[in-house]
Design an enzyme around this catalytic site. Sequence first.
Site, short mmCIF file in Angstrom:
data_model
loop_
_atom_site.label_atom_id
_atom_site.label_comp_id
_atom_site.label_asym_id
_atom_site.label_seq_id
_atom_site.Cartn_x
_atom_site.Cartn_y
_atom_site.Cartn_z
N LYS A 1 -5.33 -1.86 -5.21
CA LYS A 1 -5.26 -1.40 -6.61
C LYS A 1 -4.05 -1.94 -7.33
CE LYS A 1 -6.57 0.89 -10.21
NZ LYS A 1 -7.65 0.24 -10.97
N CYS B 1 0.78 -1.21 0.00
CA CYS B 1 0.00 0.00 0.00
C CYS B 1 0.81 1.25 0.00
CB CYS B 1 -1.02 -0.09 1.07
SG CYS B 1 -2.18 -1.23 0.38
N GLU C 1 -14.12 -11.01 -18.09
CA GLU C 1 -13.94 -9.72 -17.44
C GLU C 1 -15.25 -9.27 -16.78
OE1 GLU C 1 -11.73 -7.87 -16.40
OE2 GLU C 1 -12.55 -5.85 -16.30
N ASN D 1 6.25 -1.35 2.80
CA ASN D 1 5.36 -2.00 1.84
C ASN D 1 6.05 -3.26 1.37
OD1 ASN D 1 3.56 0.07 1.90
ND2 ASN D 1 4.13 0.93 -0.10
N GLY D 2 5.34 -4.35 1.30
CA GLY D 2 5.94 -5.58 0.78
C GLY D 2 5.92 -6.68 1.79
N GLU E 1 -15.73 -8.89 -8.02
CA GLU E 1 -14.88 -7.94 -7.30
C GLU E 1 -15.67 -6.93 -6.50
OE1 GLU E 1 -10.96 -6.55 -9.51
OE2 GLU E 1 -12.69 -6.31 -10.81
N LYS F 1 -15.60 -8.42 -12.84
CA LYS F 1 -16.10 -7.13 -12.34
C LYS F 1 -17.17 -7.37 -11.30
CE LYS F 1 -13.89 -5.28 -13.74
NZ LYS F 1 -12.62 -4.98 -13.45
N ARG G 1 -5.82 2.85 -3.47
CA ARG G 1 -5.11 1.59 -3.68
C ARG G 1 -5.68 0.47 -2.83
NH1 ARG G 1 0.01 2.90 -5.95
NH2 ARG G 1 0.80 0.94 -5.20
N HIS H 1 -20.25 -29.23 -21.10
CA HIS H 1 -19.25 -30.13 -20.51
C HIS H 1 -19.20 -29.99 -18.99
CE1 HIS H 1 -17.83 -31.21 -24.48
NE2 HIS H 1 -17.86 -29.92 -24.80
N TRP I 1 -1.85 -2.82 3.88
CA TRP I 1 -2.68 -3.89 3.32
C TRP I 1 -2.09 -5.17 3.89
CZ3 TRP I 1 -2.41 -8.19 0.09
CH2 TRP I 1 -3.63 -8.61 -0.48
#
Length: 608
Positions: free
Chosen positions: A603, A2, A483, A99-100, A490, A487, A27, A506, A73
């Site tokens: 983000k 973040c 997609e 961050n990380g 999410e 959407k 984000r 199938h 985050w």
Amino acid sequence: MCGIVGYIGAQDAAPILLEGLGRLEYRGYDSAGVAVVTKSGLKIRKSQGRVADLVAGLPARFKGAPGIGHTRWATHGEPTEENAHPHTDAAGRIAVVHNGIIENADELRAKLMADGVEFRSQTDTEVVPHLIAAAFAAGAPDLEQAVCQALRQVVGAYGIAVLDADHPDRIVVARNGSPVLLGIGEREMFVASDAAALVGYTRQVVYLDDGELATITTGGYRTFTLDDRSTAKSPATIDWDIIGAEIGDHSHFLQKEIAEQPRTIERTLRGRLDERFSTAHLGGLNLSVREAREFRRVKILGCGSACYAGDLGAQLIEDLARMPATSESASEFRYRNPVVEPDTLYIAVSQSGETVDTLAAVQELQRKGGRVIGIVNVVGSTIARQCDGGIYLHAGAEMSVAATKSFTSTVTAFALLALHLGRMRDLSPTNGKRIVDGLKALPAKITEILELDDEIAKIARDLAPHASMLFIGRRRGQPVAREGAQKLKEISYIHAEAYASAELKHGPLALVSPDMPTVAVVPDDDLFDKNTSTLAEIKARRGPVVAVAHRELPVELADRTIVVPKSEDELDPILMSVPLQILAYHAAVALDRDVDKPRNLAKSVTVE
Ligand code: GLU
């Protein structure tokens, strides 16, 4: 993954840090915190939840500088106040935001605990301030050396900023796999993990590279490596994209970004269409005609929506340039020891240009001699700088976590690239002109689709109570369906699965019932009859159907049809994805979801 913000200068740090953190909110994050240096040492405030909660809990006299701030985050430990950053050493002298992910945190923690260190959080980050304090205890002469000694023991990805109450004249930052940039002001300096945090403060920035550290003081900056060799950097000037950063009179950024698409597609196209030769000019590719003609294959890599846009890109390149093209999720590609071929053109797709899996795939490819171009929105981002050339989307800042305008702009960029590669090969001038004209007409057609907002909102409200939905499409319609499903899940949290229409029989047809609606992408093309047979199969099993089509379908095939304008077959997916964005948006609003900041998502995914 973040946000980091830091400030050193004559002003109080807190308001600048909080404004910067506010600008990084888009984000996605779960907690926030700030630390400032005062005459009596460090002052720290942290809060679970939003930056607004942090601001509300801040004492009126939270004064001092320098300072650092963070939006977290969570990766290690729950999103609680204790786990929020900044983290400090035992004496409360060193404060760190990160961050990380520190991969050997358990090992380092065990070592530190054996030396008597008591931990106050579950984060991986907390080892860093303790390691810095240990480096001082072992005789490190200054903050820089102490940070270097600490980081030499750390394995993993980080962007960090460090405050030391005993060295209030500086902030030390470091980058390895997670972005950090310096902002240059008038007798003041900033740091941030994303240039958006510095809007309004400075345009002059210095991007750190992996393995680099920097010290900032009121007078300037110095960059160096972990073994204390100075590095030379030149500042870049940011061209702030005005479109994007402000919400205007929209209820959500997502709504605004959907509505912006006529303009953003225009910007992706601007200056790139060549009507005379019915082709596209893409100056940033850094490929001569000769080089471009030598490629025999194309491989596209991205994650999430970027990967679905890549599926459409692959079809565009096969259709228009007649080169075999495939798209794959970068997160899978990077770990399967891929065979890298010299005659394959690799394309990395990332809105933020910071997606860690895509970046790792690019680095793996380059290590093996692959030629990689990037399709990226954020100018100056890590992937954009790492690639050998590329196409910027110019879609402006995308603030909402879910991709919308970046998706349609990415597919538009692929259409330009396919046209460019096609016209060097066998695409005729007539067909090239057909695509050029089709691209030019896209913005006006999207404007027409946006006018269907009320109609689509009503459909969305009817669908919202369902627990689960299917999305189907064939050939170019399939990535559109994927997609569309992405959407919906999410932002509305409704479970949605996408299938190639022919795959229905199938397996998933077993799910079809009056409780399981299907959203179908049904373009008016040579596969129209195949698509309508699938719809008949669904209706025969009393499954509700919503179709996105170019003409109204009879009720025996679809309960509702969203009729969109037709483009060229190859470009239809760009238009057909827009109603699915609007559908997901209104379903999320109907369910009262946090549309711009869906739970658990961020983000730009800068951690694995
Ligand atoms: N791994 C760290 C944590 O869980 C940092 C996460 C982040 O990037 O915000 O606290």
